[in-house]
Design a protein around this motif. Structure first.
Motif, PDB file in Angstrom:
ATOM      1  N   ARG A 131       1.525 -14.534  -1.247  1.00 19.00           N
ATOM      2  CA  ARG A 131       0.722 -15.421  -0.373  1.00 19.00           C
ATOM      3  C   ARG A 131       1.929 -15.556   0.998  1.00 19.00           C
ATOM      4  O   ARG A 131       1.368 -15.594   1.937  1.00 19.00           O
ATOM      5  N   GLN A 132       3.131 -15.867   0.878  1.00 16.93           N
ATOM      6  CA  GLN A 132       4.255 -16.211   1.984  1.00 16.93           C
ATOM      7  C   GLN A 132       4.089 -15.039   2.739  1.00 16.93           C
ATOM      8  O   GLN A 132       4.152 -14.882   3.957  1.00 16.93           O
ATOM      9  N   THR A 162       0.333 -12.531   9.016  1.00 23.13           N
ATOM     10  CA  THR A 162      -0.676 -12.993   9.993  1.00 23.13           C
ATOM     11  C   THR A 162      -0.091 -13.929  11.014  1.00 23.13           C
ATOM     12  O   THR A 162      -0.706 -13.666  12.113  1.00 23.13           O
ATOM     13  N   ASN A 163       1.079 -14.558  10.795  1.00 22.71           N
ATOM     14  CA  ASN A 163       1.704 -15.157  11.799  1.00 22.71           C
ATOM     15  C   ASN A 163       2.109 -14.367  12.834  1.00 22.71           C
ATOM     16  O   ASN A 163       2.075 -14.544  14.075  1.00 22.71           O
ATOM     17  N   ARG A 164       2.683 -13.145  12.603  1.00 18.72           N
ATOM     18  CA  ARG A 164       3.401 -11.979  13.376  1.00 18.72           C
ATOM     19  C   ARG A 164       2.152 -11.520  14.259  1.00 18.72           C
ATOM     20  O   ARG A 164       2.558 -11.481  15.380  1.00 18.72           O
ATOM     21  N   GLN A 165       1.004 -11.220  13.717  1.00 16.97           N
ATOM     22  CA  GLN A 165      -0.093 -10.718  14.551  1.00 16.97           C
ATOM     23  C   GLN A 165      -0.804 -11.818  15.301  1.00 16.97           C
ATOM     24  O   GLN A 165      -0.948 -11.553  16.517  1.00 16.97           O
ATOM     25  N   LEU A 166      -0.584 -13.225  14.951  1.00 17.39           N
ATOM     26  CA  LEU A 166      -1.375 -14.117  15.875  1.00 17.39           C
ATOM     27  C   LEU A 166      -0.279 -14.433  17.008  1.00 17.39           C
ATOM     28  O   LEU A 166      -0.554 -14.659  18.038  1.00 17.39           O
ATOM     29  N   CYS A 167       1.033 -14.177  16.757  1.00 19.14           N
ATOM     30  CA  CYS A 167       2.141 -14.369  17.794  1.00 19.14           C
ATOM     31  C   CYS A 167       2.004 -13.271  18.800  1.00 19.14           C
ATOM     32  O   CYS A 167       2.094 -13.594  20.224  1.00 19.14           O
ATOM     33  N   GLU A 168       1.738 -12.065  18.336  1.00 14.94           N
ATOM     34  CA  GLU A 168       1.594 -11.006  19.400  1.00 14.94           C
ATOM     35  C   GLU A 168       0.183 -11.074  20.148  1.00 14.94           C
ATOM     36  O   GLU A 168       0.431 -11.288  21.501  1.00 14.94           O
ATOM     37  N   LYS A 169      -0.806 -11.603  19.386  1.00 12.02           N
ATOM     38  CA  LYS A 169      -1.862 -11.701  20.262  1.00 12.02           C
ATOM     39  C   LYS A 169      -1.843 -13.037  21.160  1.00 12.02           C
ATOM     40  O   LYS A 169      -2.536 -12.974  22.264  1.00 12.02           O
TER      41      LYS A 169
END
Length: 294
Positions: A138-139, A145-152
């Protein structure tokens, strides 16, 4: 458990009577001669030695008997102590057997509990291992997911820099369907719709502020004039109050003078009568005084 041994207390019969050996000493008596006298002296010395030896022997026998009695008593005490010790040993052996039996029971119980605890521990470790693997998975998913959100978020931050558009551009973008608009254009439309009423309200408030500023200045001038007139009226009022106080005092003095004039006028006959009475009394007293002096 072994049965308890019976306590044995041996008894010893101690005779208090002492068997003393007696020896009969016979002394021959003859006519005393010189040889007999010398022999009798020697015999007397020998008999004294024998008697002393007998006494010492009797004392030794007596001491031996006393030691035998004491020895028998000590043997009896030792036997009693042995019996007590044997009973205590039996009791301790019984306690030892009970303790060993209890130890075996506790050992078996502890072994069973230890096995159960080990089994439970293995189950808990397996469960924790599975939970840890799920948490790690899960981590990893959350990190991705956090990396993708940071890019977005970076892309949105770069695209949302110039959101201020004109009314013509707003009308142009508003005429397009929403699915054909980019994120920047969509946000620019929403930003214009949110900011345009605020700008209109700001313009209205600025005009209202100018009007209210002029009104405030006008009221300040009126207030200044009113304050000046108020100061003048207060000064005049102070002068009138002083004048009123002075006139009040003069009126009080005048009333007092009028009251005094009325009192003299109303009481003049009484005062004249009293004066005449006092003068008559004075004359009479003067005559009496002159008569007394004569």
């Amino acid at each position: 458990m072994p049965p308890k041994k019976q306590q044995l207390k041996p008894t010893a019969n101690v005779s208090s009577s002492l068997d003393l050996e007696s020896e009969d000493i016979s002394l021959e008596t003859t006519v005393p001669t010189t040889e007999d006298v010398s022999s009798s002296d020697e015999h007397r010395d020998g008999s004294q030695k024998v008697t002393r030896q007998l006494i010492e022997r009797k004392e030794l026998l007596h001491n031996v008997q006393l030691l035998k009695i004491e020895l028998s008593q000590k043997n009896l005490v030792i036997d009693n102590m042995k019996a007590d010790h044997m009973s205590k040993i039996d009791e301790l052996e019984e306690r030892l057997n009970d303790a060993l039996h209890q130890k075996q029971v506790l050992t078996l119980r502890l072994d069973s509990q230890l096995k159960l605890a080990q089994e439970d521990n293995r189950k808990q470790q397996s469960l924790r291992r599975q939970e840890m693997e799920a948490i790690l998975l899960r981590q990893q998913q959350l990190e991705e997911t956090n990396r993708q959100l940071c890019e977005k978020a970076g892309e949105l931050r770069r695209s949302l820099r110039d959101l201020d558009i004109s009314q013509e551009r707003y009308q142009e973008l508003r005429s397009l369907p929403e699915d054909k608009l980019s994120i920047q254009e969509y946000v620019a439309i929403r930003f214009y719709e949110a900011m345009n009423p605020l700008r209109t309200q700001l313009t209205h408030l600025s005009e209202q502020k100018s009007y209210l500023t002029e009104e405030l200045e006008l009221h300040r001038n009126k207030m200044k004039v009113l304050m000046e007139s108020y100061d003048e009226e207060r000064r005049l009022r102070s002068e009138l109050e002083l004048r009123s106080q002075r006139l009040t005092l003069e009126l009080a003095d005048t009333k007092q003078l009028i009251q005094e004039g009325d009192y003299r006028r109303d009481n003049y006959p009484n005062i004249k009568r009293e004066r005449d009475t006092f003068e008559a009394d004075l004359k009479e007293l003067t005559k009496r005084f002159e008569t007394v002096e004569r």
